[in-house]
Design a protein around this motif. Structure first.
Motif, PDB file in Angstrom:
ATOM      1  N   ILE A   6       0.866  -1.183   0.000  1.00  0.00           N
ATOM      2  CA  ILE A   6       0.000   0.000   0.000  1.00  0.00           C
ATOM      3  C   ILE A   6       0.899   1.229   0.000  1.00  0.00           C
ATOM      4  CG2 ILE A   6      -1.823   1.291   1.175  1.00  0.00           C
ATOM      5  CD1 ILE A   6      -2.735  -1.318   2.452  1.00  0.00           C
ATOM      6  N   ARG A   7       0.713   2.082  -0.986  1.00  0.00           N
ATOM      7  CA  ARG A   7       1.526   3.286  -1.105  1.00  0.00           C
ATOM      8  C   ARG A   7       0.668   4.527  -0.902  1.00  0.00           C
ATOM      9  NH1 ARG A   7       4.874   1.836  -6.683  1.00  0.00           N
ATOM     10  NH2 ARG A   7       5.707  -0.185  -5.973  1.00  0.00           N
ATOM     11  N   GLU A   8       1.259   5.547  -0.289  1.00  0.00           N
ATOM     12  CA  GLU A   8       0.581   6.831  -0.071  1.00  0.00           C
ATOM     13  C   GLU A   8       1.489   7.960  -0.499  1.00  0.00           C
ATOM     14  OE1 GLU A   8      -0.190  10.661   1.827  1.00  0.00           O
ATOM     15  OE2 GLU A   8       1.536   9.342   2.197  1.00  0.00           O
ATOM     16  N   LYS A   9       0.909   8.983  -1.105  1.00  0.00           N
ATOM     17  CA  LYS A   9       1.642  10.185  -1.472  1.00  0.00           C
ATOM     18  C   LYS A   9       0.776  11.397  -1.159  1.00  0.00           C
ATOM     19  CE  LYS A   9       3.755  12.582  -5.427  1.00  0.00           C
ATOM     20  NZ  LYS A   9       3.978  12.535  -6.893  1.00  0.00           N
ATOM     21  N   THR A  10       1.369  12.371  -0.499  1.00  0.00           N
ATOM     22  CA  THR A  10       0.662  13.620  -0.244  1.00  0.00           C
ATOM     23  C   THR A  10       0.886  14.561  -1.410  1.00  0.00           C
ATOM     24  OG1 THR A  10       0.920  13.357   2.147  1.00  0.00           O
ATOM     25  CG2 THR A  10       0.396  15.568   1.341  1.00  0.00           C
ATOM     26  N   VAL A  11      -0.192  15.072  -1.991  1.00  0.00           N
ATOM     27  CA  VAL A  11      -0.107  15.937  -3.168  1.00  0.00           C
ATOM     28  C   VAL A  11      -0.846  17.238  -2.904  1.00  0.00           C
ATOM     29  CG1 VAL A  11       0.125  13.983  -4.735  1.00  0.00           C
ATOM     30  CG2 VAL A  11      -2.135  14.896  -4.232  1.00  0.00           C
ATOM     31  N   ALA A  12      -0.443  18.268  -3.598  1.00  0.00           N
ATOM     32  CA  ALA A  12      -1.040  19.592  -3.435  1.00  0.00           C
ATOM     33  C   ALA A  12      -2.259  19.745  -4.331  1.00  0.00           C
ATOM     34  CB  ALA A  12      -0.022  20.673  -3.760  1.00  0.00           C
ATOM     35  N   ILE A  13      -3.319  20.324  -3.792  1.00  0.00           N
ATOM     36  CA  ILE A  13      -4.468  20.752  -4.589  1.00  0.00           C
ATOM     37  C   ILE A  13      -4.767  22.215  -4.248  1.00  0.00           C
ATOM     38  CG2 ILE A  13      -5.502  18.491  -4.956  1.00  0.00           C
ATOM     39  CD1 ILE A  13      -7.412  19.135  -2.614  1.00  0.00           C
ATOM     40  N   SER A  14      -3.712  22.992  -4.083  1.00  0.00           N
ATOM     41  CA  SER A  14      -3.843  24.372  -3.617  1.00  0.00           C
ATOM     42  C   SER A  14      -4.538  25.244  -4.661  1.00  0.00           C
ATOM     43  CB  SER A  14      -2.467  24.951  -3.296  1.00  0.00           C
ATOM     44  OG  SER A  14      -1.631  24.894  -4.428  1.00  0.00           O
ATOM     45  N   SER A  15      -5.226  26.270  -4.164  1.00  0.00           N
ATOM     46  CA  SER A  15      -5.954  27.199  -5.017  1.00  0.00           C
ATOM     47  C   SER A  15      -6.111  28.504  -4.246  1.00  0.00           C
ATOM     48  CB  SER A  15      -7.324  26.614  -5.373  1.00  0.00           C
ATOM     49  OG  SER A  15      -8.071  27.504  -6.162  1.00  0.00           O
ATOM     50  N   PRO A  16      -6.142  29.667  -4.932  1.00  0.00           N
ATOM     51  CA  PRO A  16      -6.249  30.959  -4.238  1.00  0.00           C
ATOM     52  C   PRO A  16      -7.672  31.321  -3.857  1.00  0.00           C
ATOM     53  CG  PRO A  16      -6.050  31.340  -6.579  1.00  0.00           C
ATOM     54  CD  PRO A  16      -5.940  29.840  -6.378  1.00  0.00           C
ATOM     55  N   ILE A  17      -8.505  30.334  -3.573  1.00  0.00           N
ATOM     56  CA  ILE A  17      -9.898  30.574  -3.225  1.00  0.00           C
ATOM     57  C   ILE A  17     -10.087  30.432  -1.722  1.00  0.00           C
ATOM     58  CG2 ILE A  17     -10.749  29.793  -5.470  1.00  0.00           C
ATOM     59  CD1 ILE A  17     -11.426  27.105  -4.145  1.00  0.00           C
ATOM     60  N   ARG A  18     -11.225  30.916  -1.237  1.00  0.00           N
ATOM     61  CA  ARG A  18     -11.563  30.753   0.166  1.00  0.00           C
ATOM     62  C   ARG A  18     -13.066  30.638   0.311  1.00  0.00           C
ATOM     63  NH1 ARG A  18     -13.463  35.514   2.564  1.00  0.00           N
ATOM     64  NH2 ARG A  18     -13.205  37.369   1.273  1.00  0.00           N
ATOM     65  N   ASN A  19     -13.485  29.990   1.385  1.00  0.00           N
ATOM     66  CA  ASN A  19     -14.884  30.031   1.768  1.00  0.00           C
ATOM     67  C   ASN A  19     -14.997  30.905   3.009  1.00  0.00           C
ATOM     68  OD1 ASN A  19     -14.230  28.353   4.028  1.00  0.00           O
ATOM     69  ND2 ASN A  19     -14.619  26.490   2.836  1.00  0.00           N
ATOM     70  N   ALA A  20     -16.068  30.746   3.770  1.00  0.00           N
ATOM     71  CA  ALA A  20     -16.253  31.605   4.937  1.00  0.00           C
ATOM     72  C   ALA A  20     -15.288  31.283   6.059  1.00  0.00           C
ATOM     73  CB  ALA A  20     -17.690  31.496   5.438  1.00  0.00           C
ATOM     74  N   TYR A  21     -14.632  30.118   5.994  1.00  0.00           N
ATOM     75  CA  TYR A  21     -13.818  29.683   7.122  1.00  0.00           C
ATOM     76  C   TYR A  21     -12.341  29.529   6.792  1.00  0.00           C
ATOM     77  CZ  TYR A  21     -14.787  28.387  11.942  1.00  0.00           C
ATOM     78  OH  TYR A  21     -14.921  28.407  13.292  1.00  0.00           O
TER      79      TYR A  21
END
Length: 388
Positions: A6-21
């Motif tokens: 079982i392999r795991e990789k942390t990847v970025a899904i960053s975006s310059p958006i925001r919600n209320a929190y």
């Protein structure tokens, strides 16, 4: 038959958006590959999974606790009684070994992500779409491949004005959606109402707007918004207060008689049950948004659906958060009311197989083994890098 790695990789899904929190400038997720020794066309069967946006990657928890428990277990003990496939329920139990009840936190995300990959592998071993397998095992045997989807957007971002907001919503309508969603609570009430008016000016007959506060409001603010929103025929008013403040949710019903939605941040059957018991939700009009990828996976989601049945709720009142194909398969196989969709965000992890189009607010799932990740080229390319 066994899981060999079982392999795991942390990847970025960053975006310059925001919600209320929160903003999403540093958002990550965990991508998982479950590699088996079952061969198809000369290649091992591999199941893939990932967690939904809004919670970060859970690699440390997976690598330190949950993956070792699966690999250290007797491989025969993780199979079905017939020995012809992996048993997701037994694998789930192995992951939960030595875990105390309650305090679900981020472990529910770690387990839910691995669980997704397990189900992908199980359906591929049977050479069936997951929705067909689920209908046969837990439904009436006949999946409904046509699933309602709505377009989640309307985030706050730098430089956004009303013209850009309207253009965004038009783009969703042009792509076949009939329900769109915008964020509220990240601006003043007056500004949010102006944004709502702008979007409603774009929508035509039969098209609806949902709004989402992402748990931002205290009771007084939630009531103020409820009174102001009552002038509109909204698809729903979503998650006004803290997800675990069931008293706030129940009190708000005294001020808002139109549909409400919540549940995406409840990560266990027990929390979902408390919402149904104490949250004042109405099974004839309200919507439940539990997301299997965040809440211990499909094994737990099946428990949640059974709890809802016992309390007089139909599975058709569930429209999960997350915008991923796992929930699409659950919706088609077990009769949920639909699924969230992110047409332009969190790619390549959201969305549908490439050939799938939205038509009058619905998508039709293709006949692909497993969850169907192989039908989305940009996504499966990333997944195969992990398993290569």
């Amino acid at each position: 038959m066994k899981i060999v790695e079982i392999r795991e990789k942390t990847v970025a899904i960053s975006s310059p958006i925001r919600n209320a929190y929160i903003d999403f400038s540093k958002m990550t997720l965990s991508l998982v590959a479950v590699i088996t020794d079952v061969m198809r066309d000369g290649m091992p069967v591999i199941g893939y999974g990932f967690n939904s946006n809004g919670r970060y990657g859970q690699g440390t928890l997976m690598r330190e606790r949950f993956i070792p428990r699966i690999l250290e277990a007797d491989s025969q003990a993780l199979l079905t009684d017939a020995g012809d496939n992996l048993d997701p329920h037994k694998i789930w139990a192995a992951m939960f070994t030595n875990e105390k009840p309650g305090g679900h936190g981020e472990r529910s995300v770690a387990i839910g992500t691995i669980d997704m990959a397990i189900w992908d592998a199980v359906a591929k071993i049977e050479d069936k779409p997951l929705f067909q397998l689920l209908a046969e095992r837990y439904g009436n045997g006949q999946p409904d491949r046509k699933v309602f989807v709505y377009a989640a957007g309307g985030y706050y971002y730098p430089g956004q004005d009303h013209s850009k907001l309207k253009d965004e919503m038009r783009s969703y309508i042009d792509r076949g959606y009939t329900v769109v969603k915008k964020k509220i609570g990240g601006a003043s009430l007056d500004e949010d109402l102006r944004r709502i008016d702008s979007i409603l000016g774009v929508l035509q007959d039969g098209q609806k707007l949902a709004v989402d506060a992402n748990g931002r409001f205290d009771l007084d603010t939630a009531i103020a918004y409820a009174k102001a929103l009552s002038q509109y025929d909204l698809f729903w008013y979503e998650e006004p207060g803290d997800p675990l403040d069931f008293e706030l949710q129940a009190t708000l019903r005294n001020y808002y008689d139109r549909p409400m939605a919540t549940g995406e941040d409840l990560f266990s059957m027990q929390d979902a049950r408390n919402l149904i018991r104490y949250g004042g939700m109405h099974p004839d009009r309200d919507w439940l948004q539990f997301d299997c990828a965040l809440s211990y996976g499909l094994v737990e989601y099946l428990r949640t659906l059974e709890m809802l049945r016992q309390h007089g709720w139909s599975a058709s009142r569930c429209i999960p958060h997350g915008g991923h194909q796992m929930s699409l398969n659950i919706a088609a196989g077990l009769g949920l009311g639909g699924n969230e969709s992110y047409p332009d965000l969190f790619q390549p992890y959201g969305g549908f197989p490439d050939a799938v189009k939205v038509e009058e607010g619905y998508v039709t799932l293709p006949d692909l083994p497993g969850i169907g990740f192989e039908g989305k080229r940009d996504l499966i390319e990333e997944m195969r890098k992990l398993s290569a």
